[in-house]
Design a protein around this motif. Structure first.
Motif, PDB file in Angstrom:
ATOM      1  N   THR A  54       0.939  -1.052  -0.168  1.00 10.81           N
ATOM      2  CA  THR A  54      -0.012   0.380  -0.002  1.00 10.81           C
ATOM      3  C   THR A  54       0.804   1.200  -0.195  1.00 10.81           C
ATOM      4  O   THR A  54       0.537   2.167  -0.879  1.00 10.81           O
ATOM      5  CB  THR A  54      -0.828  -0.016   1.139  1.00 10.81           C
ATOM      6  N   CYS A  85       2.494   1.896  -3.481  1.00  8.45           N
ATOM      7  CA  CYS A  85       1.549   2.459  -4.149  1.00  8.45           C
ATOM      8  C   CYS A  85       1.540   4.099  -4.304  1.00  8.45           C
ATOM      9  O   CYS A  85       1.287   4.673  -4.965  1.00  8.45           O
ATOM     10  CB  CYS A  85       0.068   1.839  -4.007  1.00  8.45           C
ATOM     11  N   GLY A 107      -3.803   1.865  -4.352  1.00  3.94           N
ATOM     12  CA  GLY A 107      -3.284   1.761  -3.129  1.00  3.94           C
ATOM     13  C   GLY A 107      -4.452   1.802  -2.095  1.00  3.94           C
ATOM     14  O   GLY A 107      -4.387   0.917  -0.950  1.00  3.94           O
ATOM     15  N   GLY A 150      -5.386  -1.393   0.366  1.00  7.99           N
ATOM     16  CA  GLY A 150      -5.114  -1.057   1.768  1.00  7.99           C
ATOM     17  C   GLY A 150      -6.371  -1.038   2.511  1.00  7.99           C
ATOM     18  O   GLY A 150      -6.392  -1.794   3.732  1.00  7.99           O
TER      19      GLY A 150
END
Length: 363
Positions: free
Chosen positions: A288, A291, A311, A315
């Motif tokens: 995450t 990203c 992301g 996440g």
């Protein structure tokens, strides 16, 4: 097509993180549902190939067809309601050309790509509130179609991704504050509606899931059954877990249904213990963060939106899944990215990683 690419910037570390997380998922799926392991392994192979192919196709070329991407998402979601197959109290799958898949998973990446282009082209052609209303109307259509399946968790996931995309695109703080002033009371209203026996907002099974979260003691033998057993199974894994052949496994008793999908984190906890859970959480966190770092260094807003949208998907969806398995959140029925069984989700996630690699090579 490749003139703007620097293959020296190919992010091998991100690929390694994703493959490591997917490997954990393969082990967990094999332990939870051995008959599905081969299919998941095939999905892994297809995903890797698709990721590499997408990573070398300039995302600007794909974004030229942004209306087609949006139309594809809407048509697929509409087909679910018209001809979709049912399971577990919901209608979420369709079959095309002999292939059964879940359009709501494909809609996530299609909508991320659509808004990456739409926001850039039209944000200067409307006044702020007109522009926001148009964007909200465009996301409302797929969210409504997913909600009608019914799939409350995925519809909320689409809204969360949309919020992150709009924030990345430069949404002003005044608008964010105004949205919070609406969302917080709306959340309280949703909880109130769930406690009403005559509420028409939610289906009965959605109400039961929310009520089981608020009052698990009243649903210990019904709706809260899975979550309660999930927490017991995770706790039984201790520090190092029981191993893949662990004795007295909760999985073997059948007390935890959907252990290969919605409750795959339970399998990780029981099999590999606290250390295994931490390893999976750290891998998700690193992916995450990667990203969002790529989003921060993207050469344009389109690339920034694509990377931040992915992301948010990885996440936030991971947080929702793990929150359910540990009793932090109500049972939402949403997979753990790269870990849960599900070919549609896995392939679409790998396609998204391919776009992120694409953005990274064009920094």
């Amino acid at each position: 097509m490749l003139k703007t690419f620097s293959f020296r910037k190919f992010d091998y570390f991100l690929v390694a993180l994703v493959c490591a997380l997917n490997y954990c998922g393969l082990i967990a799926v094999q332990n939870a549902a051995p008959d599905l392991y081969r299919k998941q392994l095939i999905g892994f192979g297809i995903g890797i190939i698709l990721m590499l192919l997408v990573s070398v196709v300039d995302y600007h070329l794909v974004l030229r067809f942004y209306w087609i991407l949006y139309a594809a998402a809407i048509v697929l979601l509409a087909l679910v309601l018209l001809t979709g197959s049912s399971g577990g109290g919901a209608q979420r799958w369709i079959s095309l050309f002999g292939i059964t898949f879940q359009p709501s998973e494909a809609a996530k990446i299609l909508l991320i790509l659509f808004f990456a282009q739409f926001i850039i082209l039209f944000r200067d052609k409307f006044r702020l509130w007109q522009y926001l209303l148009v964007c909200i109307a465009l996301i409302a259509v797929p969210v409504f179609l997913v909600f009608k399946e019914p799939d409350l968790s995925t519809s909320l996931m689409l809204l969360l991704i949309f919020c992150i995309i709009m924030f990345t695109a430069g949404l002003e703080w005044q608008v964010i504050a105004a949205a919070a002033a609406v969302v917080i009371p709306a959340f309280i209203w949703i909880l109130f509606q769930a406690t009403r026996g005559d509420s028409s907002v939610f289906s009965q099974y959605q109400r039961n899931r929310i009520l089981a979260w608020l009052h698990p003691e009243n649903f210990a033998d019904t709706t809260a059954y899975q979550t309660t057993n999930s927490m017991m199974a995770i706790g039984s894994g201790g520090l190092y877990g029981k191993g893949v052949d662990g004795a007295s496994s909760f999985l073997e008793t059948g007390y935890i249904s959907e252990s290969q999908t919605d409750f795959i984190f339970t399998v990780i906890g029981e099999t590999f213990g606290f250390i295994g859970c931490c390893a999976v959480v750290i891998l998700i966190l690193l992916i995450t963060v990667k990203c969002f770092l790529i989003a921060a260094r993207a050469k344009d807003m389109q690339g920034r939106i694509i990377a931040s949208g992915m992301g948010a998907w990885i996440g936030l969806q991971s947080f929702l899944n793990i929150g359910v398995a540990t009793g932090l959140l109500p049972n939402t029925g949403i997979p753990l990215p790269f870990v849960s069984y599900g070919l549609t989700s896995l392939v679409c996630l790998y396609a998204g990683i391919g776009f992120i690699l694409n953005v990274r090579m064009q920094e």
